[in-house]
Design a protein around this motif. Structure first.
Motif, PDB file in Angstrom:
ATOM      1  N   SER A  52       0.830  -1.218   0.000  1.00 41.85           N
ATOM      2  CA  SER A  52       0.000   0.000   0.000  1.00 41.85           C
ATOM      3  C   SER A  52       0.861   1.262   0.000  1.00 41.85           C
ATOM      4  O   SER A  52       0.505   2.258  -0.636  1.00 41.85           O
ATOM      5  N   LEU A  53       2.004   1.240   0.692  1.00 39.12           N
ATOM      6  CA  LEU A  53       2.898   2.393   0.686  1.00 39.12           C
ATOM      7  C   LEU A  53       3.413   2.678  -0.722  1.00 39.12           C
ATOM      8  O   LEU A  53       3.465   3.828  -1.163  1.00 39.12           O
ATOM      9  N   VAL A  54       3.794   1.611  -1.431  1.00 42.31           N
ATOM     10  CA  VAL A  54       4.280   1.771  -2.800  1.00 42.31           C
ATOM     11  C   VAL A  54       3.169   2.302  -3.704  1.00 42.31           C
ATOM     12  O   VAL A  54       3.375   3.224  -4.501  1.00 42.31           O
ATOM     13  N   VAL A  55       1.979   1.721  -3.575  1.00 41.87           N
ATOM     14  CA  VAL A  55       0.848   2.138  -4.420  1.00 41.87           C
ATOM     15  C   VAL A  55       0.458   3.587  -4.128  1.00 41.87           C
ATOM     16  O   VAL A  55       0.056   4.320  -5.045  1.00 41.87           O
ATOM     17  N   ASN A 104      15.076  -1.988  -5.670  1.00 45.28           N
ATOM     18  CA  ASN A 104      13.883  -1.673  -6.478  1.00 45.28           C
ATOM     19  C   ASN A 104      13.680  -0.173  -6.578  1.00 45.28           C
ATOM     20  O   ASN A 104      13.446   0.376  -7.661  1.00 45.28           O
ATOM     21  N   GLY A 105      13.753   0.502  -5.411  1.00 43.12           N
ATOM     22  CA  GLY A 105      13.499   1.935  -5.381  1.00 43.12           C
ATOM     23  C   GLY A 105      14.516   2.727  -6.182  1.00 43.12           C
ATOM     24  O   GLY A 105      14.163   3.697  -6.874  1.00 43.12           O
ATOM     25  N   LEU A 106      15.776   2.335  -6.113  1.00 41.07           N
ATOM     26  CA  LEU A 106      16.820   3.048  -6.860  1.00 41.07           C
ATOM     27  C   LEU A 106      16.617   2.902  -8.364  1.00 41.07           C
ATOM     28  O   LEU A 106      16.788   3.872  -9.120  1.00 41.07           O
ATOM     29  N   ILE A 107      16.253   1.698  -8.795  1.00 35.78           N
ATOM     30  CA  ILE A 107      16.018   1.493 -10.229  1.00 35.78           C
ATOM     31  C   ILE A 107      14.825   2.312 -10.703  1.00 35.78           C
ATOM     32  O   ILE A 107      14.854   2.943 -11.773  1.00 35.78           O
ATOM     33  N   VAL A 108      13.759   2.333  -9.890  1.00 34.31           N
ATOM     34  CA  VAL A 108      12.553   3.083 -10.264  1.00 34.31           C
ATOM     35  C   VAL A 108      12.803   4.587 -10.227  1.00 34.31           C
ATOM     36  O   VAL A 108      12.464   5.315 -11.168  1.00 34.31           O
ATOM     37  N   GLY A 177       5.308  10.654   5.886  1.00 32.31           N
ATOM     38  CA  GLY A 177       3.977  10.190   5.511  1.00 32.31           C
ATOM     39  C   GLY A 177       3.253  11.193   4.626  1.00 32.31           C
ATOM     40  O   GLY A 177       2.618  10.820   3.632  1.00 32.31           O
ATOM     41  N   MET A 178       3.356  12.460   4.962  1.00 36.62           N
ATOM     42  CA  MET A 178       2.715  13.489   4.146  1.00 36.62           C
ATOM     43  C   MET A 178       3.367  13.574   2.773  1.00 36.62           C
ATOM     44  O   MET A 178       2.701  13.809   1.758  1.00 36.62           O
ATOM     45  N   ARG A 179       4.671  13.347   2.724  1.00 40.08           N
ATOM     46  CA  ARG A 179       5.375  13.392   1.439  1.00 40.08           C
ATOM     47  C   ARG A 179       4.967  12.229   0.541  1.00 40.08           C
ATOM     48  O   ARG A 179       4.909  12.380  -0.688  1.00 40.08           O
ATOM     49  N   VAL A 180       4.687  11.076   1.131  1.00 42.03           N
ATOM     50  CA  VAL A 180       4.220   9.927   0.348  1.00 42.03           C
ATOM     51  C   VAL A 180       2.938  10.287  -0.389  1.00 42.03           C
ATOM     52  O   VAL A 180       2.800  10.029  -1.594  1.00 42.03           O
ATOM     53  N   TYR A 181       2.010  10.896   0.314  1.00 42.01           N
ATOM     54  CA  TYR A 181       0.750  11.306  -0.306  1.00 42.01           C
ATOM     55  C   TYR A 181       0.978  12.405  -1.337  1.00 42.01           C
ATOM     56  O   TYR A 181       0.325  12.429  -2.393  1.00 42.01           O
ATOM     57  N   ALA A 182       1.879  13.310  -1.058  1.00 38.37           N
ATOM     58  CA  ALA A 182       2.150  14.406  -1.989  1.00 38.37           C
ATOM     59  C   ALA A 182       2.718  13.874  -3.297  1.00 38.37           C
ATOM     60  O   ALA A 182       2.297  14.293  -4.391  1.00 38.37           O
ATOM     61  N   VAL A 183       3.667  12.947  -3.215  1.00 37.29           N
ATOM     62  CA  VAL A 183       4.266  12.366  -4.424  1.00 37.29           C
ATOM     63  C   VAL A 183       3.217  11.595  -5.213  1.00 37.29           C
ATOM     64  O   VAL A 183       3.163  11.669  -6.445  1.00 37.29           O
ATOM     65  N   VAL A 195       9.743  18.708  -2.210  1.00 34.54           N
ATOM     66  CA  VAL A 195       9.661  17.324  -1.722  1.00 34.54           C
ATOM     67  C   VAL A 195      10.664  16.466  -2.490  1.00 34.54           C
ATOM     68  O   VAL A 195      10.638  16.441  -3.726  1.00 34.54           O
ATOM     69  N   PRO A 196      11.563  15.771  -1.796  1.00 35.64           N
ATOM     70  CA  PRO A 196      12.553  14.904  -2.478  1.00 35.64           C
ATOM     71  C   PRO A 196      11.885  13.616  -2.967  1.00 35.64           C
ATOM     72  O   PRO A 196      11.968  12.562  -2.316  1.00 35.64           O
ATOM     73  N   ALA A 197      11.241  13.701  -4.127  1.00 40.09           N
ATOM     74  CA  ALA A 197      10.412  12.590  -4.610  1.00 40.09           C
ATOM     75  C   ALA A 197      11.208  11.304  -4.766  1.00 40.09           C
ATOM     76  O   ALA A 197      10.726  10.217  -4.420  1.00 40.09           O
ATOM     77  N   ALA A 198      12.427  11.402  -5.303  1.00 37.95           N
ATOM     78  CA  ALA A 198      13.232  10.202  -5.515  1.00 37.95           C
ATOM     79  C   ALA A 198      13.535   9.515  -4.182  1.00 37.95           C
ATOM     80  O   ALA A 198      13.436   8.292  -4.058  1.00 37.95           O
ATOM     81  N   ARG A 199      13.885  10.300  -3.173  1.00 34.32           N
ATOM     82  CA  ARG A 199      14.194   9.725  -1.862  1.00 34.32           C
ATOM     83  C   ARG A 199      12.958   9.068  -1.255  1.00 34.32           C
ATOM     84  O   ARG A 199      13.045   8.012  -0.634  1.00 34.32           O
ATOM     85  N   VAL A 200      11.798   9.699  -1.442  1.00 30.67           N
ATOM     86  CA  VAL A 200      10.553   9.131  -0.912  1.00 30.67           C
ATOM     87  C   VAL A 200      10.273   7.782  -1.568  1.00 30.67           C
ATOM     88  O   VAL A 200       9.913   6.809  -0.889  1.00 30.67           O
ATOM     89  N   LYS A 201      10.460   7.694  -2.877  1.00 27.00           N
ATOM     90  CA  LYS A 201      10.199   6.442  -3.582  1.00 27.00           C
ATOM     91  C   LYS A 201      11.153   5.341  -3.133  1.00 27.00           C
ATOM     92  O   LYS A 201      10.736   4.197  -2.897  1.00 27.00           O
ATOM     93  N   VAL A 202      12.424   5.672  -3.023  1.00 22.69           N
ATOM     94  CA  VAL A 202      13.396   4.671  -2.570  1.00 22.69           C
ATOM     95  C   VAL A 202      13.015   4.168  -1.178  1.00 22.69           C
ATOM     96  O   VAL A 202      13.069   2.966  -0.891  1.00 22.69           O
ATOM     97  N   THR A 203      12.587   5.080  -0.322  1.00 26.03           N
ATOM     98  CA  THR A 203      12.238   4.708   1.050  1.00 26.03           C
ATOM     99  C   THR A 203      11.011   3.809   1.098  1.00 26.03           C
ATOM    100  O   THR A 203      10.978   2.827   1.858  1.00 26.03           O
ATOM    101  N   VAL A 204       9.980   4.104   0.292  1.00 22.32           N
ATOM    102  CA  VAL A 204       8.776   3.264   0.346  1.00 22.32           C
ATOM    103  C   VAL A 204       9.055   1.867  -0.194  1.00 22.32           C
ATOM    104  O   VAL A 204       8.514   0.871   0.324  1.00 22.32           O
TER     105      VAL A 204
END
Length: 309
Positions: A52-55, A104-108, A177-183, A195-204
């Motif tokens: 769900s975090l990824v989605v 996975n996150g780094l590749i994406v 958490g707020m950044r996840v929703y923002a991205v 918002v550091p979108a790339a960092r948020v994606k790698v983290t999720v």
């Protein structure tokens, strides 16, 4: 509103479980039955929470099956030597899960490869590694580990489920958490406001890997053995749990709590079909119909909400 559908589906499924169980055995489920259900559901709950975090960021993680399988293989092949040894290998499994998710996150995020293609490829890699570690089903787990994680006589599963829910409630209120929703809502706008979108994606994706590794630990603790292909069913069921829980695949809408409710519902459906005497050959058919109905209800609720002034 779609998230409410997830809770409503869980309530309806639980009611159906009570009816078919009582009709079949002549009495209400015992505490042992409830604890067994929770122990069985915990791996899917964990995978669904990570999915769900990824989605929520607008992605998808098909590699959860491979990460669960790899974690199960490591645990089953190494954790039969007592509590101290098992704890060390559990730490290794969790670290491996985080590393796989981070890859996975780094590749994406950095390679800008579509999540579905990235995680489909890494699914094969992680599944292959699982077969290398544990070529055939087997292995064992220390009884002390099972007593702590999935004790059938004590409500340990309820405690772990509560910790998963509490973890999400805390995470949802953090800046991350707020950044996840923002991205997930609008990545371009999120980047524009810093918002550091790339960092948020790698983290999720790393968190999804951690959740998959935890699921592997609980799977082995429940079944007391391992199978390198154990993670395969969690690919579609975790996505189904997210759908039933009302998490939007476009990103930015929904909650891990809804996905957890969806995971519990899907686990209950299996028991409902069993006690209803449905032939196992047709269980997949009825599970699919259940998912279709849940999705249609969620879609109808969303359209009704938009149409209401």
């Amino acid at each position: 509103m779609p998230r409410v559908i997830g809770y409503a589906v869980l309530a309806a499924t639980f009611a159906a479980y009570l009816v078919v169980y009582t009709t079949s055995l002549g009495h209400l489920p015992t505490s042992f039955d409830y604890l067994s259900l929770l122990n069985t559901a915990l791996p899917l709950v964990l995978v669904a929470a990570g999915q769900s975090l990824v989605v929520l960021t607008g992605g998808i993680d098909l590699s959860v099956g491979g990460m669960v399988g790899l974690g199960v293989a490591i645990m089953a092949a190494t954790s039969g030597g007592g509590l101290a040894v098992s704890l060390g290998w559990i730490a290794v499994v969790l670290a491996v899960g985080v590393l796989c998710g981070t890859a996975n996150g780094l590749i994406v995020a950095k390679g800008r490869i579509a999540p579905i293609l990235t995680t489909l490829a890494t699914l094969s890699v992680y599944s292959g590694l699982a077969l290398k570690v544990l070529p055939v089903p087997g292995g064992t787990v220390a009884p002390e580990v099972r007593a702590v994680l999935t004790n059938p006589d004590l409500p340990t599963a309820l405690l772990w489920l509560g910790l998963v829910v509490a973890g999400w409630l805390v995470l949802r209120r953090t800046r991350f958490g707020m950044r996840v929703y923002a991205v997930g809502s609008d990545e371009t706008a999120a980047r524009a406001v810093g918002v550091p979108a790339a960092r948020v994606k790698v983290t999720v994706y790393a968190l999804s890997g951690l959740c998959s590794a935890l699921a592997a630990v609980f799977y082995v603790a429940t079944t007391t053995s391992g199978d390198p292909n154990a993670g395969t069913p969690y690919i579609l069921t975790s996505i189904a749990a997210v759908v039933v829980g009302g998490v939007a695949f476009s990103g930015g809408r929904g909650s891990a709590l809804g996905a957890i409710a969806g995971a519990l519902s899907l686990t209950l459906v299996v028991d409902v079909l069993f006690f209803a005497g449905i032939d196992p050959l047709y269980q997949s058919l009825f599970q699919g119909l259940f998912l279709v109905v849940a999705v249609l209800l969620g879609g109808a609720t969303l359209r009704l909400r938009r149409a209401t002034p």
